[in-house]
Enzyme design. Structure first.
Site, short mmCIF file in Angstrom:
data_model
loop_
_atom_site.label_atom_id
_atom_site.label_comp_id
_atom_site.label_asym_id
_atom_site.label_seq_id
_atom_site.Cartn_x
_atom_site.Cartn_y
_atom_site.Cartn_z
CG HIS A 141 -1.69 -1.15 1.49
ND1 HIS A 141 -1.79 -1.74 2.71
CD2 HIS A 141 -2.45 -1.90 0.66
CE1 HIS A 141 -2.59 -2.80 2.63
NE2 HIS A 141 -3.00 -2.92 1.39
CE1 TYR A 198 0.47 -0.04 8.87
CE2 TYR A 198 -1.06 -0.78 10.56
CZ TYR A 198 -0.36 -1.01 9.39
OH TYR A 198 -0.50 -2.20 8.74
#
Length: 179
Positions: free
Chosen positions: A62, A132
């Site tokens: 991604h 994240y």
């Protein structure tokens, strides 16, 4: 924290300083001032968690297209992953090159991923949690990805893929998409 330069420009491996005693340990995982002093982008605009029930779960590859690119700070807060970064920055001297590293709750290592690099991981343990922190909010219209087995990059995963989403299986090859 100790900052180590990775083989891809701008990618940084961050080794924690752990302060341990009978209770366990304490470690800082992010400090804006320290990151800025190291020349890294601030990663405090958005935080997310990915929980993965089974070893062999693959997420990736991604990235966010500009002007919505994002830097990421990634670490395994539980379990372990093999994390791979691919440089997809147009004009980069290392365009198409990849770098992989194990991130685990045990080693505490974090990975700083600059804008323009794709990211993915495969879990090495059941019940793995990845945290994240991003420099910019997620922009769905800028979401991009390519297949984990794209022949252009020939990525090597250390364990077979057991779980992967239909969306990730359907990502186009890198050469089939617009940046």
């Amino acid at each position: 924290m100790r900052f180590e330069t990775a083989p891809l420009p701008g990618v940084t491996i961050i080794h924690p300083t752990r302060h341990a005693d009978d209770r366990g340990f304490f470690q800082r995982t992010y400090c804006r001032d320290t990151f800025l002093a190291e020349g890294l982008e601030e990663c405090a605009a958005q935080s997310s968690i990915s929980f993965n029930a089974r070893a062999g779960t693959l997420r990736g590859m991604h990235y966010q297209a500009e002007p919505h690119g994002e830097a990421k700070l990634v670490r395994a807060s539980r379990g372990a992953v093999h994390d791979i970064i691919v440089d997809v920055r147009p004009g980069s001297k290392t365009f198409g090159r990849s770098f992989g590293i194990e991130l685990s709750a045990r080693n505490g290592v974090s990975l700083y991923i600059p804008r323009g690099c794709a990211h993915g991981f495969i879990t090495l343990a059941d019940e793995t949690e990845v945290t994240y922190s991003m420099s910019a909010p997620f922009a769905p219209e800028a979401a991009r990805g390519f297949r984990y087995n794209d022949p252009v990059f020939a990525l090597t995963w250390p364990t077979p893929v057991v779980v992967i989403s239909d969306k990730e299986l359907a990502w186009p090859l890198f050469t089939e998409q617009a940046m």
